[in-house]
Design a protein around this motif. Structure first.
Motif, PDB file in Angstrom:
ATOM      1  N   SER A  91       0.944  -1.294  -0.137  1.00  0.00           N
ATOM      2  CA  SER A  91       0.038  -0.157  -0.083  1.00  0.00           C
ATOM      3  C   SER A  91       0.828   1.281  -0.113  1.00  0.00           C
ATOM      4  CB  SER A  91      -0.927   0.045   0.989  1.00  0.00           C
ATOM      5  OG  SER A  91      -0.384   0.155   2.282  1.00  0.00           O
ATOM      6  N   GLN A 113      -4.333  10.111   5.349  1.00  0.00           N
ATOM      7  CA  GLN A 113      -4.902   9.425   4.590  1.00  0.00           C
ATOM      8  C   GLN A 113      -6.083   8.332   4.963  1.00  0.00           C
ATOM      9  OE1 GLN A 113      -1.242   6.580   3.766  1.00  0.00           O
ATOM     10  NE2 GLN A 113      -3.022   5.175   4.134  1.00  0.00           N
ATOM     11  N   THR A 114      -6.877   7.546   4.126  1.00  0.00           N
ATOM     12  CA  THR A 114      -7.466   6.589   4.675  1.00  0.00           C
ATOM     13  C   THR A 114      -6.920   5.391   4.966  1.00  0.00           C
ATOM     14  OG1 THR A 114      -8.039   5.749   2.269  1.00  0.00           O
ATOM     15  CG2 THR A 114      -9.424   7.264   3.220  1.00  0.00           C
ATOM     16  N   ASP A 131      -7.166   2.176   3.913  1.00  0.00           N
ATOM     17  CA  ASP A 131      -7.162   1.228   3.137  1.00  0.00           C
ATOM     18  C   ASP A 131      -6.576   1.886   1.734  1.00  0.00           C
ATOM     19  OD1 ASP A 131      -9.475   2.479   2.526  1.00  0.00           O
ATOM     20  OD2 ASP A 131     -10.405   0.727   2.699  1.00  0.00           O
ATOM     21  N   GLN A 132      -6.461   3.076   2.088  1.00  0.00           N
ATOM     22  CA  GLN A 132      -5.441   3.596   0.755  1.00  0.00           C
ATOM     23  C   GLN A 132      -4.402   2.829  -0.147  1.00  0.00           C
ATOM     24  OE1 GLN A 132      -4.374   7.863   1.014  1.00  0.00           O
ATOM     25  NE2 GLN A 132      -2.585   7.572  -0.646  1.00  0.00           N
ATOM     26  N   GLU A 140     -12.473   3.279  -1.156  1.00  0.00           N
ATOM     27  CA  GLU A 140     -11.717   3.343  -0.034  1.00  0.00           C
ATOM     28  C   GLU A 140     -12.840   3.930   1.181  1.00  0.00           C
ATOM     29  OE1 GLU A 140      -8.762   6.597  -0.037  1.00  0.00           O
ATOM     30  OE2 GLU A 140      -7.795   5.424  -1.575  1.00  0.00           O
ATOM     31  N   THR A 166     -13.855   6.209   3.894  1.00  0.00           N
ATOM     32  CA  THR A 166     -13.412   7.465   3.952  1.00  0.00           C
ATOM     33  C   THR A 166     -13.542   7.876   5.561  1.00  0.00           C
ATOM     34  OG1 THR A 166     -15.530   8.188   3.427  1.00  0.00           O
ATOM     35  CG2 THR A 166     -13.758   8.596   1.594  1.00  0.00           C
TER      36      THR A 166
END
Lengths: 151, 348
Positions: free
Chosen positions: A55, B255-256, B258-259, B267, B269
């Motif tokens: 990721s 960031q999120t 699961d980005q 994703e 949010t």
């Protein structure tokens, strides 16, 4: 007939797993006999091979050197299985700050060292379902580290 | 089908017993030791094992006790689960680096004057090994960042060391030194054999008056810190950023969670991570243990679920436990307080 003969096999496999487990350390570590850039690309391939999605790669060294500190190459690699992350978070929110998974990667001259926390030693639990998840994380990490130790 | 399974089982058992019968010293070393001591035994996070002066001065028993007990609080883990056969195979492999016979020591304890030993220790040893014999700061042979000594001075007040080392071994180490390391021969430095005896007696006495062990976090402590926020998701995130900056951190990014794992439009949010860092503190932590990347970057995760906003962070004390590094435990107490103060500022 078949069922009966399956049992010893299962037991033997379990036994093997136990033997490996008894030796597991709190931190998983591997020395990769490769330079940092080579090791980084091998790690990316290895993650892919084990069905993990990368990721992000956090460059720790850049931040340090831009502030005037001396350091060799240092990165933190984040990864996970896209299809399971949300599921895990819903069931076990205590995993949240440890997801995505991470491996720290740093150079030692022309070799590279990898470090990850052993999730089984971090999340002790009486819940068999949670135990199984953490055990699988650990097994996945061991496989990645095993592959990375090979030349 | 059943026959095939039985054959498979047979093979498996053979593999298992084969493993238990003839453990492979090289494989054990590569898996358990090389990450810290190097494939060539020249050190890394650990100190060198291959140097001839070290090899000839240590007994097999010293090596085995060291491997079994580790050095509590000094990074070197205890490999208490290795079988005797595995231990022997490991030691045989390590011995390959300096063929020949190691010294054999008389078992007689060294006698001397404790008070004089303390004076001499403070004068000649404390600068490297610490006033209480607690060892130098940092790890083995670290190539990646600058520091004073090329090799860290091991802890001498350590139970793992004291259980492994006989008086005569300590004496021989002081008499001969270890070529290729900062540990020189103190005979050549002008000390007499009597001086050295006194110092050995002082080092042995660490066994009895060891300073109180630093508090090690319990493995029953939760790995995660969680707080409920009194504010909505957006406000909480802004508060976290303000509080982090207020505590001398730089915000790296938001960031999120699961980005990068899922397509951007998938994703979640409502799960957001704020990453931040204090490079001065980080630089200090890396000098104490180069493996602290596992704490990096500092991070707080804010999640909105079922109308509640929850704030999550790792528990640095709990993670630190995995490092077997008492110096790092100390820094993690500080880190823990900082996390809690940031999250409290942001959620209350």
């Amino acid at each position: 007939m078949i069922r009966k003969s399956v049992w010893p096999l299962i037991l033997a496999v379990l036994g093997l797993l136990l033997v490996r487990n008894a030796l597991a350390q709190d931190l998983l570590m591997a020395r990769v006999p490769m330079t940092f850039p080579e090791a980084m690309s091998k790690l990316q391939e290895t993650l892919k091979k084990h069905k993990q999605t990368l990721s992000r790669v956090q460059r720790v060294d850049i931040g340090l050197t831009s502030k005037g500190y001396k350091t060799d190459k240092y990165r933190v690699v984040f990864f996970g299985r896209a299809d399971e992350v949300q599921d895990l978070i819903n069931q076990y929110p205590e995993f949240i700050p440890y997801l995505p998974h991470k491996i720290a990667v740093f150079a030692e001259q022309d070799e590279t060292v990898l470090v990850a926390a052993n999730p089984e030693h971090l999340f002790k639990s009486d819940n068999p379902k949670k135990q199984a998840i953490v055990k699988r994380w650990h097994a996945d990490l061991e496989k990645i580290f095993h592959d990375m130790r090979q030349e | 089908m059943a026959v095939r399974l039985i054959i498979l089982l047979g093979l498996l058992l053979a593999a298992l017993t084969g493993h238990a019968g003839e453990p492979d010293g090289e494989a054990l070393y590569r898996q358990h030791c090389a990450a810290c001591h190097g494939y060539d035994g020249m050190g890394g996070v650990g100190i060198p094992l291959a140097l001839p002066d070290f090899q000839y001065s240590v007994t097999n028993k010293y090596l085995k006790v060291t491997i079994r007990e580790g050095r509590p609080g000094r990074i070197m883990p205890a490999f208490s689960n290795l079988s005797n056969k595995e231990l022997n195979a490991l030691v045989k492999y390590i011995r390959r680096w300096a063929p020949g016979k190691p010294y054999r020591y008389p078992v007689t304890p060294v006698k001397g004057n404790l008070a004089r030993g303390q004076l001499l220790f403070n004068r000649h040893c404390a600068a490297c090994h610490g006033t209480n014999g607690e060892g130098g700061k940092g790890t083995g042979v670290t190539f990646s960042r600058p520091r004073d000594l090329p090799i860290i001075a091991p802890a001498l007040n350590n139970s793992g060391f004291l259980n492994a080392a006989s008086d005569q071994f300590i004496k021989a180490t002081l008499m001969n030194g270890r070529e290729g390391t900062p540990m020189v021969s103190f005979l050549k430095q002008g000390l007499t054999e009597k001086d050295i005896n006194d110092i050995v007696v002082y080092v042995r006495a660490f066994e009895k008056n060891r300073p109180p062990a630093r508090k090690t976090p319990l493995d029953t402590d939760e790995a995660t810190i969680v707080f409920e926020s009194a504010y909505d998701l957006k406000t909480t995130i802004n508060n976290i950023k303000d509080a982090a900056v207020g505590n001398n951190f730089i915000i790296i990014r938001e960031q999120t969670l699961d980005q990068g794992l899922v397509p951007a439009d998938k994703e979640n949010t409502k799960q957001r991570i704020v990453f931040f860092c204090n490079f001065g503190f980080l630089n200090k932590a890396l000098a104490v243990d180069p493996r602290v990347g596992l704490f990096l970057p500092c991070r707080v995760t804010v999640v909105e679920k079922d109308g509640k906003v929850l704030v999550y962070a790792i528990n640095p004390n709990r993670l630190s436990r995995l490092f077997n590094n008492s110096e790092l435990n100390q820094m993690c107490h500080e880190m823990n307080d900082t996390y809690i103060s940031i999250i409290e500022d942001a959620t209350l």
